[in-house]
Scaffold this active site. Structure first.
Site, PDB file in Angstrom:
ATOM      1  N   ALA A 269      31.489  31.242  37.075  1.00  0.00           N
ATOM      2  CA  ALA A 269      31.228  32.388  37.956  1.00  0.00           C
ATOM      3  C   ALA A 269      29.727  32.648  38.057  1.00  0.00           C
ATOM      4  CB  ALA A 269      31.956  33.625  37.459  1.00  0.00           C
ATOM      5  N   ARG A 270      29.099  33.046  36.928  1.00  0.00           N
ATOM      6  CA  ARG A 270      27.679  33.390  36.987  1.00  0.00           C
ATOM      7  C   ARG A 270      26.817  32.222  37.436  1.00  0.00           C
ATOM      8  NH1 ARG A 270      27.696  36.411  31.194  1.00  0.00           N
ATOM      9  NH2 ARG A 270      29.320  34.839  30.912  1.00  0.00           N
TER      10      ARG A 270
ATOM     11  N   TYR B 110      44.106  44.333  31.280  1.00  0.00           N
ATOM     12  CA  TYR B 110      44.740  44.932  32.456  1.00  0.00           C
ATOM     13  C   TYR B 110      46.252  45.033  32.207  1.00  0.00           C
ATOM     14  CZ  TYR B 110      40.118  44.270  34.418  1.00  0.00           C
ATOM     15  OH  TYR B 110      38.765  44.326  34.627  1.00  0.00           O
TER      16      TYR B 110
ATOM     17  N   GLN C 110      43.136  35.883  42.973  1.00  0.00           N
ATOM     18  CA  GLN C 110      43.639  36.440  41.718  1.00  0.00           C
ATOM     19  C   GLN C 110      44.388  37.735  42.020  1.00  0.00           C
ATOM     20  OE1 GLN C 110      41.055  38.628  38.874  1.00  0.00           O
ATOM     21  NE2 GLN C 110      41.403  36.868  37.526  1.00  0.00           N
TER      22      GLN C 110
END
Length: 407
Positions: A344-345, A169, A99
């Site tokens: 992810a988790r 972002y 990423q």
């Protein structure tokens, strides 16, 4: 209906062995802004666990784009270390993605080497820091930095890049009316607010050529009043489709304004501050953390309702991310027409979860959504509390147990 989960999927020039992707959740495993053995070992474990592609998180395209001192910064010196990482991932049969992004106003001079820059000048309370709005004549070079990072990713052996255009972002700061207060051709109307994203995508697609897959993570909603909603983000998605992106990763939330909209659940504030070394920040967050980081209820596949609206309106391949912890729900999402899923988790809790889903139709990971992993990520490496070698202090155990009991 036969499951699509373990069938191949293609994004541009890249074909994955199955439809699972380790999402680009920040690992905090890069001291000195360079890859470490810990980062390699983690991604190798996920690759060995059966994932189709594992994504290295949140690599800054310039030094000014760094949020953390344990975050990757794309530059020629780190290419040999990244090549070791991608070789290890490929040896386990998975593809390697990275990423790429820029944090914009989410930094400090001590980390990024300058006054933080963003779409507009002002003060970012979340950091906290003063921010300088980028001049229009600086934006072409910033866009070129994304293109250079794509070329570095290729040199390092990555198969794909994921451009971070969400979560508040830099690209997201240009897109959102909440953070873009510019009076020039890069502010005001949505068409103007998309100009910087357009410049970035032009450089990225040029650099990607015919051998790099390009995914883009974007917000479906910013997650707070005054942010972007579906009417505008759908137009952003269509613009990204026109730009030639090979897939969109549909997310939401602003880390500076609605962090738990991104992750859901409750932030364990005592766990978060336990690892902080700056005394004033530690006590400040302990005092006002619950106010600054309000909880948002977790439910499995929490972005699915919005994502289905994008699926109905777009032809571009879409990757679903957000709250996937069971094979049943993953199969449901894939049957709804999404080309792949990101987790992810679940994979931090169980790196071999994909292999277990292959063996068990009703597989469910043991993540209990305390968000301890995220709380410590701001200071030290991301880790699941269920697999720590060290003993947690009793006050942190009680906090985690209380949060998990609510879930």
């Amino acid at each position: 209906m036969e499951s699509k989960l373990f069938t191949p999927v293609t994004f541009g020039p890249l074909t994955l062995r199955n439809r699972t992707i380790r999402s680009a959740a920040f690992e905090s495993m890069c001291p000195g802004n360079a890859p470490s053995d810990m980062l390699l070992d983690y991604h190798r474990s996920v690759a060995a666990g059966g994932i189709g592609m594992t994504t290295v998180a949140y690599a800054a395209v310039t030094q000014s784009g760094l949020s953390f001192d344990r975050q990757l910064w794309m530059r020629p010196e780190i290419i040999p270390g990244l090549r070791r990482l991608t070789d290890a991932i490929h040896a386990e049969g998975a593809a390697a993605g990275i990423q790429l992004g820029h944090c914009g106003n989410m930094s400090h001079k001590s980390i990024c080497g300058c006054m933080p820059v963003g779409a507009s000048s002002g003060f970012n309370l979340y950091s906290p820091t003063f921010v300088r709005g980028l001049r229009a004549d600086e934006l072409p070079e910033m866009a070129r930095a994304y293109g250079r990072s794509v070329n570095l990713a290729r040199e390092a052996g990555f198969d794909s890049v994921e451009i971070h255009a969400g979560h508040g972002y830099l690209i997201s700061q240009f897109l959102s009316p909440s953070t873009n207060h510019r009076k020039d051709e890069f502010g005001g109307s949505l068409q103007n607010r998309m100009r910087f994203m357009d410049m970035v995508m032009e450089e990225v697609m040029k650099a990607a050529g015919s051998d790099m897959a390009v995914l883009v993570k974007m917000n479906m909603r910013d997650g707070f009043r005054g942010g972007m909603e579906l009417d505008e983000t759908m137009q952003v998605a269509r613009r990204l489709e026109q730009s030639g992106a090979h897939a969109l990763v549909l997310s939401g939330g602003f880390v500076s304004k609605a962090p738990m909209y991104v992750m859901r659940g409750e932030m364990p504030i005592r766990s978060m501050t336990h690892y902080m070394t700056c005394w004033w920040l530690k006590y400040g967050v302990r005092m006002v953390g619950k106010w600054m980081i309000p909880s948002v209820p977790f439910k499995e596949a929490y972005f699915l309702e919005d994502a289905l609206k994008f699926r109905a309106a777009l032809k571009i391949p879409l990757v679903y991310v957000g709250g996937l912890v069971s094979r049943d729900k993953i199969d449901e999402v894939l049957d709804d027409g999404f080309e792949a899923v990101q987790m992810a988790r679940a994979l931090l809790n169980e790196p071999g979860f994909v292999n277990r889903m292959r063996a068990e139709e009703n597989a469910r990971c043991n993540c209990r959504h305390s968000n301890y992993c995220i709380a410590r990520m701001y200071s030290i490496e991301m880790a699941c509390h269920q697999h720590l070698k060290e003993e947690l202090p009793s006050c942190l155990k009680r906090e985690i147990e209380k949060i998990e009991a609510k879930g």
